[in-house]
Write a protein that holds these residues in place. Structure first.
Motif, PDB file in Angstrom:
ATOM      1  N   GLY A  95     -27.450  34.452 -27.418  1.00 53.67           N
ATOM      2  CA  GLY A  95     -27.450  33.628 -28.613  1.00 53.67           C
ATOM      3  C   GLY A  95     -26.340  32.589 -28.568  1.00 53.67           C
ATOM      4  N   LEU A  96     -26.505  31.547 -29.369  1.00 52.16           N
ATOM      5  CA  LEU A  96     -25.519  30.471 -29.439  1.00 52.16           C
ATOM      6  C   LEU A  96     -25.281  30.127 -30.906  1.00 52.16           C
ATOM      7  N   VAL A  97     -24.031  30.162 -31.328  1.00 51.65           N
ATOM      8  CA  VAL A  97     -23.663  29.799 -32.695  1.00 51.65           C
ATOM      9  C   VAL A  97     -22.930  28.470 -32.642  1.00 51.65           C
ATOM     10  N   ALA A  98     -23.445  27.473 -33.337  1.00 46.71           N
ATOM     11  CA  ALA A  98     -22.937  26.112 -33.232  1.00 46.71           C
ATOM     12  C   ALA A  98     -22.205  25.692 -34.491  1.00 46.71           C
ATOM     13  N   ALA A 143     -18.403  22.292 -31.181  1.00 47.18           N
ATOM     14  CA  ALA A 143     -18.006  23.536 -30.527  1.00 47.18           C
ATOM     15  C   ALA A 143     -19.077  24.581 -30.805  1.00 47.18           C
ATOM     16  N   ALA A 144     -19.067  25.632 -30.009  1.00 47.57           N
ATOM     17  CA  ALA A 144     -20.044  26.700 -30.175  1.00 47.57           C
ATOM     18  C   ALA A 144     -19.482  27.977 -29.573  1.00 47.57           C
ATOM     19  N   VAL A 145     -20.138  29.084 -29.866  1.00 50.67           N
ATOM     20  CA  VAL A 145     -19.784  30.366 -29.263  1.00 50.67           C
ATOM     21  C   VAL A 145     -21.050  30.932 -28.629  1.00 50.67           C
ATOM     22  N   LEU A 146     -20.952  31.253 -27.344  1.00 46.79           N
ATOM     23  CA  LEU A 146     -22.058  31.853 -26.601  1.00 46.79           C
ATOM     24  C   LEU A 146     -21.941  33.371 -26.669  1.00 46.79           C
TER      25      LEU A 146
END
Length: 416
Positions: A95-98, A143-146
């Protein structure tokens, strides 16, 4: 007890199916009772998310980690005993949170830091790297969190496969059968489940009724505060492979999940399916069991999705669907035996995370019922915690002793 089930699970959604499968795998004879079609209500209205990315450190995250560990083995085991069951489409795609805009970056990275301290693989990346992973992302993503651990499955197919495994191990699934209340023995413990098709003698009843768990718990004489929370999802026409590669959502999704107010909350969730369609969510609103499709909700969901993936503005939407999710005031599931009625167990209150938490819930419930070790602390999910257990109604002939004794559940062991 020859000819009678050891346990009856009320509810054939993904959580009920996972509990029944786990109990059957532990050696109990299980019957599943469902008033509608199996997996036909809340489970059919879900997106199939198996997530750690949206949960802050604490009990729910630990249950999510348990589910991630158990889901692949549970699905393999079900396929081994019921090879003709549907493919659950397990996909550990991550998942990716943007973060859309600079103001969302600091809270997002702080949340990821706390998750890493709890053992979650959460990788902070820049906007350009995020667009390298998801080329359709907006240039506004800074930015994002993988989250490589996030996964997805097809919830109806998964529940169907688990129920097929229940049958293959000697259990039974009865649909079109409404649960009406409990039969209780001389000591007050569960002796059976009353239905509109007669009474099922058993030593344990599991309340896995999802949004209707509050209703059934009142019928059983041990009410818990579980309420419906409405959610909507849009489905696009099939798109070329790679249009959306992971589950992608914006940073305010976590806040929407944890919100307690009844007013509408929307946040962006975008993910593809094996069929090529893209699911677009999500909304949360406490409106009781009102199933009205509200255009303003769909517009809000679509508007936010286009902000995250601009190309979606040119994509046709085939349909929209909604469902009710089981909400508790403290946002934690209710899992375990009800101390007010020995033999009554609850497995409900997962809200929109039921698919992701189902395998861990089934493992925990089966461990508690059989007295075997579990990998999750059951205490935070107990039915008698403050704000969840409600005052029971006065005893009636439907819930008091029937004078026929108490069936014994083989292998139950000590209860926690």
């Amino acid at each position: 007890m020859t000819g009678h089930p050891d346990a009856v699970v009320v509810g054939a959604g993904i959580v009920g199916a996972a509990c029944a499968e786990a109990l059957g795998r532990a050696g109990l004879r299980v019957t599943v009772v469902e008033r509608g079609a199996p997996a036909g209500a809340t489970t059919a209205s879900g997106e199939g998310n198996v997530l750690v990315s949206d949960k802050e450190p604490g009990p729910e995250l630990e249950l999510a980690r348990s589910s991630l560990r158990h889901w692949p083995d549970v699905l393999r085991g079900a396929a081994a005993v019921a090879p003709d069951a549907p493919d659950p489409e397990w996909d550990p795609k991550g998942g990716l949170v943007a973060a859309l805009g600079g103001g969302a970056e600091d809270p997002l990275t702080a949340f990821a830091s706390a998750q890493r301290a709890a053992g979650i693989d959460a990788r902070v990346i820049g906007g350009d790297e995020a667009r390298g992973l998801e080329p359709g992302l907006s240039p506004e993503v800074g930015a994002a969190v993988l989250y490589p651990q996030d996964a997805q499955l097809q919830p109806v197919a998964a529940a169907t496969a688990l129920l097929a495994a229940v049958r293959a191990r000697g259990g039974e699934v009865r649909h079109g059968t409404a649960a009406l209340g409990l039969e209780r023995g001389a000591s007050g413990a569960v002796a059976g489940l009353r239905t509109d098709r007669g009474t099922l003698r058993c030593g344990a009843v599991v309340n896995a009724c999802g949004p209707w768990a509050g209703e059934f718990s009142r019928l059983a004489g041990a009410p818990v505060d579980v309420r419906p929370r409405r959610g909507m999802v849009l489905v696009t026409a099939p798109l070329p492979p790679g249009t959306v590669r992971r589950k992608v959502y914006d940073a305010d999704y976590v806040g929407a999940v944890g919100a307690g107010e009844a007013d509408l909350r929307t946040s962006t969730v975008v993910e593809s399916t094996h069929a090529g369609t893209v699911l677009i969510g999500s909304s949360r609103q406490r409106v009781g069991f009102d199933d009205t499709v509200r255009v303003e909700v769909l517009r809000a969901i679509a508007r936010k999705a286009v902000a995250l993936f601009p190309a979606l503005a040119r994509v046709p939407v085939m349909r929209a669907y909604g469902g009710f999710r089981p909400y508790t005031p403290d946002h934690l599931p209710v899992i375990g035996e009800d101390p007010r009625i020995p033999g009554l167990w609850h497995a409900t209150g997962h809200e929109g995370a039921g698919v992701g938490l189902a395998a861990g819930t089934g493992h925990l419930l089966a461990a508690l019922v059989t007295g075997t070790p579990a990998d999750t602390d059951p205490h935070p999910f107990r039915a008698d915690r403050p704000g969840v257990a409600l005052d029971p109604p006065p005893a009636t002939a439907d819930t008091t002793a029937d004078g026929e004794g108490e069936p014994h559940t083989p292998g139950r062991g000590e209860r926690s």
